[in-house]
Structure formats: structure tokens, C-alpha cells
Design a protein around this motif. Structure first.
Motif, mmCIF file in Angstrom:
data_model
loop_
_atom_site.group_PDB
_atom_site.id
_atom_site.type_symbol
_atom_site.label_atom_id
_atom_site.label_comp_id
_atom_site.label_asym_id
_atom_site.label_seq_id
_atom_site.Cartn_x
_atom_site.Cartn_y
_atom_site.Cartn_z
ATOM 1 N N GLU A 1 40.811 15.256 7.857
ATOM 2 C CA GLU A 1 41.025 16.543 8.443
ATOM 3 C C GLU A 1 38.892 16.637 8.838
ATOM 4 O O GLU A 1 39.395 17.077 10.111
ATOM 5 N N ASN A 2 37.903 16.677 8.930
ATOM 6 C CA ASN A 2 36.966 16.328 9.635
ATOM 7 C C ASN A 2 37.259 16.015 10.347
ATOM 8 O O ASN A 2 36.437 16.514 11.577
ATOM 9 N N ALA A 3 37.410 14.681 10.465
ATOM 10 C CA ALA A 3 37.923 14.035 11.524
ATOM 11 C C ALA A 3 38.077 14.112 13.031
ATOM 12 O O ALA A 3 37.534 13.788 14.202
ATOM 13 N N MET A 4 39.283 14.335 12.165
ATOM 14 C CA MET A 4 39.979 15.317 13.850
ATOM 15 C C MET A 4 38.877 16.617 14.150
ATOM 16 O O MET A 4 38.623 16.297 15.227
ATOM 17 N N LYS A 5 38.507 16.900 13.527
ATOM 18 C CA LYS A 5 38.385 18.376 14.039
ATOM 19 C C LYS A 5 36.782 18.133 14.891
ATOM 20 O O LYS A 5 36.445 18.475 15.799
ATOM 21 N N TRP A 6 36.101 17.008 14.628
ATOM 22 C CA TRP A 6 34.805 16.717 14.954
ATOM 23 C C TRP A 6 35.182 15.375 16.274
ATOM 24 O O TRP A 6 34.656 15.054 16.403
ATOM 25 N N ARG A 7 36.576 15.664 16.457
ATOM 26 C CA ARG A 7 36.840 14.348 17.657
ATOM 27 C C ARG A 7 36.311 13.178 17.059
ATOM 28 O O ARG A 7 35.507 12.173 17.806
ATOM 29 N N ILE A 8 35.999 12.911 15.593
ATOM 30 C CA ILE A 8 35.656 11.750 15.500
ATOM 31 C C ILE A 8 36.754 9.868 15.221
ATOM 32 O O ILE A 8 36.887 8.867 15.379
ATOM 33 N N LYS A 9 38.105 11.243 15.386
ATOM 34 C CA LYS A 9 39.121 11.128 15.087
ATOM 35 C C LYS A 9 39.945 11.231 15.647
ATOM 36 O O LYS A 9 39.930 12.703 16.575
ATOM 37 N N ARG A 10 41.030 10.911 16.267
ATOM 38 C CA ARG A 10 41.886 11.416 17.650
ATOM 39 C C ARG A 10 42.834 11.425 16.604
ATOM 40 O O ARG A 10 44.489 11.923 17.551
ATOM 41 N N GLU A 11 43.380 10.890 15.954
ATOM 42 C CA GLU A 11 45.169 10.571 15.478
ATOM 43 C C GLU A 11 45.479 9.866 14.254
ATOM 44 O O GLU A 11 44.145 8.982 13.768
ATOM 45 N N THR A 12 45.823 10.432 13.614
ATOM 46 C CA THR A 12 46.078 10.449 11.942
ATOM 47 C C THR A 12 46.791 8.564 11.674
ATOM 48 O O THR A 12 47.124 7.871 12.940
ATOM 49 N N ASN A 13 46.509 8.263 10.081
ATOM 50 C CA ASN A 13 46.456 7.154 9.985
ATOM 51 C C ASN A 13 47.955 6.602 10.464
ATOM 52 O O ASN A 13 48.643 5.795 10.337
ATOM 53 N N ASP A 14 48.867 7.611 9.678
ATOM 54 C CA ASP A 14 50.590 7.516 10.162
ATOM 55 C C ASP A 14 50.817 6.923 11.132
ATOM 56 O O ASP A 14 51.715 6.317 11.581
ATOM 57 N N GLN A 15 50.387 7.804 12.201
ATOM 58 C CA GLN A 15 50.344 7.849 13.875
ATOM 59 C C GLN A 15 50.125 6.254 14.204
ATOM 60 O O GLN A 15 50.295 5.331 15.185
ATOM 61 N N LEU A 16 48.790 5.816 14.170
ATOM 62 C CA LEU A 16 48.386 4.819 13.605
ATOM 63 C C LEU A 16 49.097 3.453 13.923
ATOM 64 O O LEU A 16 49.428 2.355 13.804
ATOM 65 N N ARG A 17 49.476 3.918 12.784
ATOM 66 C CA ARG A 17 50.389 2.616 11.404
ATOM 67 C C ARG A 17 51.635 2.467 12.475
ATOM 68 O O ARG A 17 52.023 1.398 12.426
ATOM 69 N N GLN A 18 52.093 3.389 12.438
ATOM 70 C CA GLN A 18 53.624 3.597 13.845
ATOM 71 C C GLN A 18 53.513 2.335 14.865
ATOM 72 O O GLN A 18 54.054 1.848 15.462
ATOM 73 N N LYS A 19 52.604 3.225 15.318
ATOM 74 C CA LYS A 19 51.818 2.465 16.814
ATOM 75 C C LYS A 19 51.510 1.350 16.654
ATOM 76 O O LYS A 19 52.709 0.514 17.214
ATOM 77 N N PHE A 20 51.394 0.638 15.638
ATOM 78 C CA PHE A 20 51.107 -1.185 15.428
ATOM 79 C C PHE A 20 51.910 -1.620 15.135
ATOM 80 O O PHE A 20 52.731 -2.515 15.757
ATOM 81 N N VAL A 21 53.196 -1.183 14.804
ATOM 82 C CA VAL A 21 54.113 -1.666 13.917
ATOM 83 C C VAL A 21 55.132 -1.600 15.000
ATOM 84 O O VAL A 21 55.730 -3.249 15.746
ATOM 85 N N ASN A 22 55.137 -0.519 16.071
ATOM 86 C CA ASN A 22 56.112 -0.525 17.867
ATOM 87 C C ASN A 22 55.428 -2.173 18.375
ATOM 88 O O ASN A 22 56.240 -2.239 18.996
ATOM 89 N N GLN A 23 54.861 -1.939 18.553
ATOM 90 C CA GLN A 23 53.447 -2.706 19.440
ATOM 91 C C GLN A 23 53.826 -4.189 19.326
ATOM 92 O O GLN A 23 53.951 -4.950 19.590
ATOM 93 N N THR A 24 53.932 -4.483 17.557
ATOM 94 C CA THR A 24 53.588 -5.834 16.623
ATOM 95 C C THR A 24 54.954 -6.667 16.923
ATOM 96 O O THR A 24 55.561 -7.648 16.921
ATOM 97 N N VAL A 25 56.078 -5.992 16.559
ATOM 98 C CA VAL A 25 57.194 -6.492 16.095
ATOM 99 C C VAL A 25 58.095 -7.176 17.127
ATOM 100 O O VAL A 25 57.874 -8.662 17.524
ATOM 101 N N PRO A 26 57.649 -6.904 18.301
ATOM 102 C CA PRO A 26 58.118 -7.750 19.951
ATOM 103 C C PRO A 26 57.526 -8.928 19.973
ATOM 104 O O PRO A 26 57.622 -9.664 19.972
ATOM 105 N N GLN A 27 55.882 -8.974 19.711
ATOM 106 C CA GLN A 27 55.299 -10.078 19.336
ATOM 107 C C GLN A 27 55.437 -10.833 18.278
ATOM 108 O O GLN A 27 55.796 -11.923 18.819
ATOM 109 N N VAL A 28 55.665 -10.619 17.210
ATOM 110 C CA VAL A 28 56.009 -11.558 16.080
ATOM 111 C C VAL A 28 57.870 -12.007 16.742
ATOM 112 O O VAL A 28 58.516 -13.788 16.641
#
Lengths: 252, 313
Positions: free
Chosen positions: B209-236
């Protein structure tokens, strides 16, 4: 022995010496005494691996029997390696690694300076590139040798012990065989007597500056010019060559 | 200025997307959060040298050896920039290292998994560095200047590493049957640990929560995980390998893949020190540091002697 055979053996000797030394140095990666030094030593390992790769590629071209540089590195046995025995000595503590490296950097500095004048353009080219790198390596290892020699009592003693242990392997570096004689006549090989004189002067000055004592009347080990090594090389190769030998048909 | 005025200036910078610099006022918990995050990141780079360094002496070709040496060296370099960035927040390298060596500080849990085969070196570059980039791209725009600038260079090198990892996987997947099996085995073992790298699900992520507020982080864990899966499956699929997840399925409605969650109980165990290599990694770092003590002492003693000679002259 033909000139081509001599040149093949000579290039292998140089390639193997660099390869095995780099193999030892790279054992330190991730385990150095502090981060900056870990990076510096890895950098030296990287330069030397690069030189080994160029030399073995050239050896492959000279031999012209379809064996690639990788085949030469991964599919010869210890008795077919011609690296100097000092390069295969275990890393020991950091003093021993630095002492071994300083001895080799100093040798390489004068050796490559001479080889850069070779009539063989490929060897001369590799030597010219290496001189730039080795100049930096020698500066780095000499400065550590000095810190160790004139640092604490512990560092001094460790380094003196290392020098004493390693000195017996320095004689080999300057041995000249039929291979050297054939190529020397052609203006290809380096006169190692010349390198020896320069190396001895440089090392004597360096050790004195480091308050270290140069060992005297040391009985010199020999063998690598004939593919005879210390017990360490076969272990190095067992580790290095395992994967390609497990899957000889594979390309990586 | 009153404290509230300092806070206004700080909040104003965040609002305007401006960088916070070392000499600027910043709230204590912002500083603490950054020290924790940057040092954790630095430690991850350094500990990460171990599983990859594990294969340098066994790299199966001269080219592979050069590439891997350079890669592991890059990781060490990243550690160096990051320790330096953390030092701008008023903590010393010794203190940071001490926290790592005593187990007080964390590092990325992924490095507590072993690299068992050469294919693991491919998988680490491709998947682990790939996941790291997803996390790190957004850090190039993070609010703390020295961290953001370090990340620009790190991201460039990491994307290079990811390509190198994928290249290893390509050689293996299009190589002999044994090589392809080796690649599949590595994917099987690294898939879920890599998914864990994005951290626990958003609902259970304590620091987000704080990390998002302070712009230390800009996307949530789940958003990033989803992005990773979407990107990686075609490579597999390109590699002709199979993702070890029977539930993996394209979901047209969300324009992304549905996937199985990693085993979060295992994640907690690994974070708590019970992963396959936690003890070895920490022991290796401690040994390197302890064995190096006399080297550092000698350098200091020598420098002191030289300084005395210089001052006497």
C-alpha cells in the motif's frame, strides 16, 4: 615436425595456458573477499577466457581437421593439454591466487609484447589485444601483492608462503622445445630467453617493493610441454568437460 | 519550516512526478521502506551470483562460458550500484552486509532454489530475469532519484540477460531429445518459484500500500504476475515446451491466461529459511566475507602506512 604441426602445438600451448588459468580464476566469482575485488577478478577471468577462445579457434584453423575450438577444449584428455603447470595449481587463499596471477601477468606482459611482433599475423593480432588487457591485470595484481607484502604480518606471511610454493612452477614457462626452435627460425615464436630475462628483472623489483623474498636455488618442476601435469589438471577437466562429454551429439 | 511544511514539499514532489533526492527531506518510514527494498534488491543480486556462478566452470562451450561469466559479473555490478544507492539514505555498506550475513535482511527467495542442470542457467535468465524486469521496469520511474537512475542501467542489462537465457533454452529445445527433456525439466522446476517472485497475492501483501502511494511501486503483485504469464506462455509454445499447469487457459474476457496460484505455503517456508538452499547461500556469503577479512585488513593497514609516509614527507 612440420611448421604447421609446430604452430598447432604452440597455439594449443598458449590457448590451454589461458583456458586453465581462467578456469581457476572463475572459481572465485561470487566468492571474492569483497564486491569490488570480486568484479575485478571476474573481469580478469573474462579477458583470459576470451584470449583462450581466440587462440583455440586459431589452433582449430591451423589443424584443419574439423575439430572446433570447443572440441579442442572439451574433448582432449589431460595428457593432450599443454598448459603450464602453474595455471592448474589450486586457488588456495587470496594471497596464493594473487601471487600466481602476478607471476602469470608479468610473464604474459613480456611474452605478448614479443609475440605482437610475430610474423604470424593472427598470433600478433591476438597478442596486441592481450597486451592492453594484461597491462591492466599486471597493475591490479602488482598493487595487491604490494598491499599484502607490506600490509599486515598475516598478509605478508600468507603471500610469502604462496610465492615459496609457486616458484617451483616458474621454470617451465621459459622452456624451449623443438616447437619453439622451428617457429623461432620462421620469426613466428617468441625467444623465451629474452622474456625470461625481463620477467626475472621485473619480478625481482616487484618482490623487493613488496618486502617479499624471492626464493633461491629452487628445483624447477617440468612436464607440461610433453602434456605431463600435476594431479590437479585431470580434476579441472573432469569438471569442465563433463557436460559436452555426457551429450557428445549436442550443440550448446 | 514546520514538519507539516516539509511533508507538503515531499507530497508535492510525488504529486508532480518529481524525483526525491538524497538531501531532500523525506518521512522516516519512506526512508526505511527504501533502505529495506534497495538493500534487499542489492542482496538478491549478490546472492544471485551463487546459483549462476555454480555453472561457470561447467559451461558447455567457450562462448557459453564467456557469456555466463559476463552475466554473473553484471549481477555483481548491479549489487554495487544498489548498495551505493542505499548508502545515500544514510546506512553504511558494513551495516547492510551485516544484515545480510546475520539473516536479518532478506533477499529474493528465488535464489534459494538450486541450479541442477545447465538448462537451469537458461531458465534463470529467461524466467527469473524476465520476472525481475517486470518488477524493475517500473522502478526506473520510482520516486527516489538514485534508485531510479540505478534501475535504468540495470534494466538494460537484465533484458540482455533475459535474451541470453532464452537463447540457451532455444539451443536446448531445438537440440537433441535429451537436451529438450533437460529444458522441460528446468521449466517444470522454475515456473512456480518464478511466479512467486511477484510476491504474495495483493490481499495479503503487507508492504504494497505505502509502496504504491510513494511511487516506489506502480503495479500490484497480481497485475505483474498476470502480465508475466501472458508474456511467457507464447514463448513456451515457441520452444515447444509445456507450462506445468493443467489449469492454464486463455480467458478471452480478461484477455489473459487463467493460471494456478503457486504453492504459497512453500513460499512462506522458503522465505522463513527452509528452502532447499537458504542455509548454503547464507553460509557461502558468510564464508566469502570471513575469508576476505584479512584481505580487507591488509588493504587498510597498507593504506594507513602509505598515508603516514606521505604525511611525514
Amino acid at each position: 615436425m612440420t611448421t604447421q604441426e609446430a604452430l598447432f602445438n604452440y597455439t594449443l600451448r598458449l590457448g590451454d595456458t589461458n583456458l586453465i588459468l581462467a578456469q581457476r580464476l572463475s572459481e572465485w566469482t561470487g566468492h571474492g573477499p569483497f564486491l569490488e575485488e570480486d568484479l575485478a577478478l571476474t573481469n580478469i577471468a573474462l579477458d583470459i577466457t576470451g584470449a583462450a577462445k581466440s587462440l583455440l579457434e586459431y589452433a582449430s584453423t591451423i589443424e584443419n581437421k574439423g575439430r572446433s575450438a570447443d572440441d579442442l577444449a572439451y574433448f582432449r584428455n589431460d595428457r593432450q593439454f599443454f598448459n603450464a603447470q602453474i595455471t592448474e595449481q589450486p586457488n588456495g587463499d587470496y594471497a596464493k591466487t594473487i601471487a600466481r596471477q602476478a607471476i602469470m601477468d608479468c610473464f604474459d606482459y613480456y611474452f605478448f609484447t614479443e609475440l605482437a611482433k610475430s610474423k604470424d599475423e593472427t598470433l600478433a593480432g591476438i597478442a596486441q589485444k592481450s597486451i592492453k588487457e594484461v597491462t591492466y591485470h599486471l597493475r591490479h595484481t602488482s598493487s595487491w601483492l604490494e598491499r599484502f607484502g607490506d600490509g599486515t604480518e598475516e598478509s605478508h606471511n600468507k603471500t610469502q608462503t604462496a610465492i615459496n610454493q609457486l616458484w617451483q612452477y616458474t621454470g617451465e614457462l621459459f622452456e624451449m622445445t623443438e616447437v619453439d626452435e622451428i617457429l623461432l627460425k620462421e620469426g613466428i615464436a617468441v625467444d623465451l630467453n629474452l622474456v625470461k630475462a625481463k620477467w626475472e628483472n621485473h619480478m625481482a623489483d616487484l618482490l623487493a617493493k613488496c618486502t617479499l623474498i624471492q626464493p633461491e636455488n629452487v628445483f624447477m618442476q617440468t612436464g607440461s610441454r610433453k602434456g605431463i601435469h600435476t594431479e590437479h589438471l585431470a580434476f579441472i577437466l573432469a569438471e569442465m568437460q563433463a557436460l559436452p562429454r555426457m551429450y557428445p551429439d549436442a550443440k550448446w | 519550516m514546520e514538519l507539516t511544511q516539509f511533508e507538503d514539499v515531499f507530497e508535492g514532489k510525488l504529486a508532480k512526478n518529481e524525483m526525491v533526492e538524497p538531501k531532500d527531506w523525506m518521512p522516516d518510514n519512506y526512508r526505511k521502506h527504501l533502505i529495506r527494498q534497495i538493500s534487499q534488491h542489492a542482496h538478491s543480486e549478490i546472492v544471485g551470483m551463487l546459483p549462476e556462478g555454480n555453472w561457470i566452470t561447467r559451461a558447455p562451450s567457450l562462448r557459453a562460458k564467456v557469456v555466463l561469466l559476463a552475466k554473473v559479473q553484471d549481477e555483481g555490478g548491479h549489487g554495487l550500484y544498489l548498495y551505493t544507492a542505499a548508502e545515500t539514505l544514510g546506512i553504511s555498506r558494513d551495516e547492510l552486509l551485516d544484515n545480510l550475513h546475520t539473516g536479518k535482511a532478506k533477499y529474493s527467495s528465488i535464489f534459494n532454489y538450486p541450479t541442477l542442470t545447465w538448462a537451469d542457467i537458461g531458465a534463470v535468465g529467461w524466467l527469473v530475469d524476465g520476472a525481475a524486469i517486470m518488477n524493475q521496469v517500473m522502478l526506473q520511474r520510482t520516486s527516489y532519484g538514485p534508485y531510479a537512475r540505478a534501475m535504468v542501467r540495470i534494466c538494460k542489462e537484465e533484458s540482455f540477460h533475459q535474451r541470453q537465457g532464452f537463447e540457451i533454452m532455444t539451443h536446448l529445445s531445438f537440440g537433441t531429445a535429451d537436451q529438450k527433456a533437460m529444458a522441460q525439466d528446468a521449466l517444470n522446476r522454475w515456473w512456480y518459484p518464478t511466479m512467486m517472485m511477484f510476491g504474495p497475492p495483493d490481499a495479503e501483501s503487507p508492504n504494497s500500500e505505502n509502496a504504491m502511494k510513494w511511487r516506489i511501486k506502480r503495479e500490484t503483485n497480481d497485475q505483474l504476475r498476470q502480465k508475466f504469464v501472458n508474456q511467457t506462455v507464447p514463448q513456451v509454445e515457441y520452444l515447444g515446451l509445456t507450462v506445468p499447469d493443467a489449469n492454464l487457459k486463455w480467458n478471452e474476457a480478461k484477455k489473459g491466461y487463467d493460471y494456478s496460484e503457486p504453492n504459497w505455503a512453500e513460499f512462506k517456508q522458503v522465505i522463513s529459511g527452509n528452502g532447499p538452499c537458504n542455509k548454503e547461500r547464507l553460509a557461502a556469503r558468510n564464508k566469502a566475507h570471513d575469508d576476505g577479512a584479512w584481505v580487507r585488513e591488509a588493504a587498510q593497514a597498507f593504506a594507513k602506512k602509505r598515508k603516514e609516509v606521505y604525511e611525514a614527507a
